[in-house]
Design an enzyme around this catalytic site. Sequence first.
Site, PDB file in Angstrom:
ATOM      1  N   LYS A 110       0.830  -1.194   0.000  1.00 42.60           N
ATOM      2  CA  LYS A 110       0.000   0.000   0.000  1.00 42.60           C
ATOM      3  C   LYS A 110       0.873   1.257   0.000  1.00 42.60           C
ATOM      4  CE  LYS A 110      -3.861  -1.890   2.718  1.00 42.60           C
ATOM      5  NZ  LYS A 110      -4.942  -1.611   1.752  1.00 42.60           N
ATOM      6  N   ARG A 153     -10.771 -10.939   1.308  1.00 42.38           N
ATOM      7  CA  ARG A 153     -11.649 -11.928   0.662  1.00 42.38           C
ATOM      8  C   ARG A 153     -11.007 -13.322   0.698  1.00 42.38           C
ATOM      9  NH1 ARG A 153     -11.602  -8.453  -4.708  1.00 42.38           N
ATOM     10  NH2 ARG A 153     -11.528  -6.906  -3.028  1.00 42.38           N
TER      11      ARG A 153
END
Length: 525
Positions: free
Chosen positions: A303, A377
């Site tokens: 990130k 996920r």
Amino acid sequence: MHTKSLLLAACLSIAPLMAPAALAQGIAGSGVVPGTVANSAERPIGFAASAPANGVLVVLMSDAALPDLTAVGVGTGERAAIEAAIAGAKFEGKANATLSLRGIGAHSRILLVGTGAAPTMLARAEAAGKAAQEIKDAAPVTLTGAFTGAEAAEAGYGFALGQYRFDRYKTVDRKPPAADAVTIVGGDSAAAQSSFAARWRPLADGVRLSRDLANEPANVVYPESFVAEVRQAFAGVGGVTIEVLDEAAMRKLGMGTLVGVGQGSPRGSRLLAVRYRGAGANAAPLAFVGKGITFDSGGISLKPGAGMWDMKGDMSGAASTVGAVLSLAKSKAPVHVVAVAALAENMPDGNAQRPGDVVRTMSGKTIEMLNSDAEGRLVLADANEYVADKYKPRAIVNIATLTGAIVGALDSQYAGLFARDETLAAQLLAAGTVSGEELWRMPLHKNYAKKIESDIADVRNIAPSAGPGASIGAHFIGYFVAETTPWAHLDIAGMNQADSALPLVPKGMSGFGVRLLDQLARGAN
């Protein structure tokens, strides 16, 4: 090579030699805890038929008509002065409107807070929460209104949520808010105390647990310590069983996605299941399955640095699942629920999974992992398959800080709701309205599912090209839940943190989802 570069290279070459020794001693990180004190004490909340005329008086009002205040020591002269101030300020009791008065009678301050006309439980709680934040440094405090006993308890609940604070790491000039009791006057005080203890204090405890877990830095709360904190929170609570899978157990079951996300961290992944079966609850459980990424660096798909510190809260979904079950268990609700926290730390070391790796879930389904920053996920895939196999739930609700896309769509007003089952969707929307944690239905169009088709595996975890990111994430998670199982996914990425204070949510981690899931379980029973 510059001197700084040489020093950096030397440090990097030494690190692999040091890490095994540190890990052999059971130390990850510095081994020095950042703090040893608790958060400052919150005000005890009590109920009484009357209170002396001193300190701060809070009056909840649904319109401009002042309720009877004789039980809190307001005489005829003081009442006339308050009514004159109300008229002069044109205060109408609108929801969360305030009017602060000083110099009237023996009270150091009189604070009027609006609930709006025909107030609901939520409106009453919000007004009390607003008051808690307005008077945090004042003592003592009396709160009153035109209450029944049950309504007084609801005000106490709102005050409990509104006064939350997380200040345990402040050491210089620490000035904790006042901890003197708040006395709530109105209606049947014994009934109010009973209702508060049985229903509302447990819910406030569940929210507090979720907020505390999410507010803690990632060097304090990581998968193993998350489990320890939850065990402590549930100690002595009846009807509860706790199951924990470590990495060895998960590998044995073939849970490659949950273990895979955490393989770049020295802090091992965990799967935590907290089951509560209330008296008379014989139906299959309702399952809450939460994303528990205790820190999300993005892994190899690193990130940007700006804002990465907020990724300590990427376990908020998991925190709220256990918070909801704590509320239900402490209140002895006649429900059967199981909370599953899929816990991992997503870090980018030399053992981290790489974009392009293929990983396998517990059921044998395969995933082409294109982006290691789409990790929530992945952990939910194994967690969903595990809870379905082990607990045979009647429905599964996922809750996760999953995508930035949902923030772009809904900002901080709603969490996104994705559902294949209309009954479950309606129950969630209704629970959101009652609890104040509102949802907005988002699409699960069949064409979106095509974007996660992989050339070399069953599915891939992102769409390489642009697309509806929140819906694609939901489709991916739903792929690991049987079509016959009622299933919903809540994307709370815009709701898990409050940038400014709201009546029931002080600035910081919100505990979003505890109130919602608590209400869902009670309403869907």
